[in-house]
Design an enzyme around this catalytic site. Structure first.
Site, PDB file in Angstrom:
ATOM      1  N   ASN A  92       0.824  -1.208   0.000  1.00  0.00           N
ATOM      2  CA  ASN A  92       0.000   0.000   0.000  1.00  0.00           C
ATOM      3  C   ASN A  92       0.857   1.256   0.000  1.00  0.00           C
ATOM      4  O   ASN A  92       1.916   1.299   0.632  1.00  0.00           O
ATOM      5  CB  ASN A  92      -0.925  -0.001   1.215  1.00  0.00           C
ATOM      6  CG  ASN A  92      -1.837  -1.213   1.233  1.00  0.00           C
ATOM      7  OD1 ASN A  92      -2.164  -1.766   0.189  1.00  0.00           O
ATOM      8  ND2 ASN A  92      -2.248  -1.628   2.413  1.00  0.00           N
ATOM      9  N   HIS A 109       5.937  -0.568  -2.769  1.00  0.00           N
ATOM     10  CA  HIS A 109       5.367   0.115  -3.937  1.00  0.00           C
ATOM     11  C   HIS A 109       5.401   1.629  -3.795  1.00  0.00           C
ATOM     12  O   HIS A 109       4.691   2.334  -4.513  1.00  0.00           O
ATOM     13  CB  HIS A 109       3.935  -0.369  -4.183  1.00  0.00           C
ATOM     14  CG  HIS A 109       3.869  -1.773  -4.689  1.00  0.00           C
ATOM     15  ND1 HIS A 109       2.724  -2.549  -4.622  1.00  0.00           N
ATOM     16  CD2 HIS A 109       4.822  -2.562  -5.261  1.00  0.00           C
ATOM     17  CE1 HIS A 109       2.970  -3.738  -5.140  1.00  0.00           C
ATOM     18  NE2 HIS A 109       4.232  -3.770  -5.530  1.00  0.00           N
ATOM     19  N   THR A 176      -4.258  -9.534   0.856  1.00  0.00           N
ATOM     20  CA  THR A 176      -3.669  -9.496  -0.486  1.00  0.00           C
ATOM     21  C   THR A 176      -4.424 -10.439  -1.412  1.00  0.00           C
ATOM     22  O   THR A 176      -4.979 -11.447  -0.980  1.00  0.00           O
ATOM     23  CB  THR A 176      -2.178  -9.884  -0.458  1.00  0.00           C
ATOM     24  OG1 THR A 176      -2.062 -11.273  -0.099  1.00  0.00           O
ATOM     25  CG2 THR A 176      -1.415  -9.033   0.531  1.00  0.00           C
ATOM     26  N   SER A 177      -4.386 -10.136  -2.708  1.00  0.00           N
ATOM     27  CA  SER A 177      -5.102 -10.943  -3.697  1.00  0.00           C
ATOM     28  C   SER A 177      -4.328 -12.188  -4.102  1.00  0.00           C
ATOM     29  O   SER A 177      -4.898 -13.146  -4.620  1.00  0.00           O
ATOM     30  CB  SER A 177      -5.377 -10.098  -4.948  1.00  0.00           C
ATOM     31  OG  SER A 177      -4.158  -9.754  -5.589  1.00  0.00           O
ATOM     32  N   ASN A 201      -7.233 -13.168   5.315  1.00  0.00           N
ATOM     33  CA  ASN A 201      -7.804 -12.493   4.152  1.00  0.00           C
ATOM     34  C   ASN A 201      -9.324 -12.591   4.189  1.00  0.00           C
ATOM     35  O   ASN A 201      -9.892 -13.506   4.803  1.00  0.00           O
ATOM     36  CB  ASN A 201      -7.274 -13.133   2.866  1.00  0.00           C
ATOM     37  CG  ASN A 201      -7.227 -12.179   1.697  1.00  0.00           C
ATOM     38  OD1 ASN A 201      -7.135 -10.960   1.875  1.00  0.00           O
ATOM     39  ND2 ASN A 201      -7.301 -12.716   0.490  1.00  0.00           N
ATOM     40  N   LEU A 202      -9.984 -11.656   3.504  1.00  0.00           N
ATOM     41  CA  LEU A 202     -11.445 -11.658   3.456  1.00  0.00           C
ATOM     42  C   LEU A 202     -11.969 -12.942   2.834  1.00  0.00           C
ATOM     43  O   LEU A 202     -12.988 -13.496   3.242  1.00  0.00           O
ATOM     44  CB  LEU A 202     -11.940 -10.443   2.675  1.00  0.00           C
ATOM     45  CG  LEU A 202     -13.442 -10.162   2.701  1.00  0.00           C
ATOM     46  CD1 LEU A 202     -13.927  -9.914   4.128  1.00  0.00           C
ATOM     47  CD2 LEU A 202     -13.769  -8.953   1.818  1.00  0.00           C
ATOM     48  N   ALA A 219     -10.243  -8.039   8.078  1.00  0.00           N
ATOM     49  CA  ALA A 219      -8.923  -7.791   8.666  1.00  0.00           C
ATOM     50  C   ALA A 219      -9.058  -7.155  10.042  1.00  0.00           C
ATOM     51  O   ALA A 219      -8.277  -7.447  10.954  1.00  0.00           O
ATOM     52  CB  ALA A 219      -8.101  -6.896   7.737  1.00  0.00           C
TER      53      ALA A 219
END
Length: 232
Positions: A92, A109, A176-177, A201-202, A219
């Site tokens: 993020n 990032h 994270t995906s 994770n969701l 989360a």
């Protein structure tokens, strides 16, 4: 988990979504109503720098209107109370980990509140706009851009991240995906090294099958519960 002395945590968009920050890519391939290719690639910046600079100015301004959530708070507590080695690697570009109180944070990032000069390559803390092409505080050239990693660019401090994973006892991925590399490959690197791995994770990510354990839920609920479990 009393034998855990070295932890690497990877956080993604899911940890900040509960604070009201849009996740990176929606199902329609748009990011805050923009094509990702237009606002998050070097080619997009070269094609329409005004669009890109304005986009990140708006994101920087919006960041001031959100606050850390219980997941950020829990990791800040872990940062303060865990006596072993800890590195929070975040994908993020927001500053919610720091605003919650965490200090052992690496932004792979980049950061919204930082500007990168394309002339002298120096970075400067930045809270103002970039759209009016202000001069670089170091070399005075009007060549500042957002200090964020776009598609096609190399994430920051990769050697430090891989070194931390090699030395870790536990690797944890939060929100994270599991689809964006190189971060999506960290769990495989950890597994190959014999590091314990945990996903919070969701929903199950694309890389869930690589984790020793995967817990699903918000989360803001999962992370505080896990931190309490670890510190207890």
């Amino acid at each position: 988990m009393s034998d855990i002395r070295n932890i690497v945590i990877l956080t993604g968009a899911g940890i900040s979504a509960e604070s009201g920050i849009d996740t990176f890519r929606s199902a329609g391939g748009l990011w805050e109503q923009h094509n990702v290719e237009d606002v998050a690639t070097p080619e997009g910046f070269a094609r329409d720098p005004a669009l890109v600079l304005n986009f990140y100015d708006m994101r920087r301004e919006a960041l001031c209107k959100v606050a850390p959530n219980p997941a950020h708070d829990a990791l800040a507590r872990l940062d303060a109370e865990f006596s072993g080695e800890l590195l929070i690697v975040t994908q993020n570009v927001d500053d919610l980990h720091e605003r919650a109180g965490a200090s052992r944070v690496l932004h792979m990032h980049g950061e919204l509140k930082s500007a990168l000069c394309t002339s002298c390559e120096m970075r400067s803390p930045w809270n103002a706009t970039l759209s009016d092409r202000p001069p670089c505080p170091v070399c005075q050239a009007p060549t500042l851009r957002p200090d964020v990693v776009w598609f096609g660019e190399m994430p920051y401090q990769m050697e430090r991240i891989y070194r931390a994973i090699r030395e870790a006892d536990l690797f944890v991925s939060i929100g994270t995906s599991g689809a964006v590399y190189p971060a999506a490959g960290f769990v495989r690197d950890a597994r190959d090294l014999g590091v314990q791995t945990l996903e919070l994770n969701l929903e199950r990510s694309e890389g869930s099958h690589w984790f020793h354990e995967s817990r699903q839920g918000r989360a803001g609920e999962l992370v505080p519960a896990w931190v309490e479990e670890l510190l207890r």
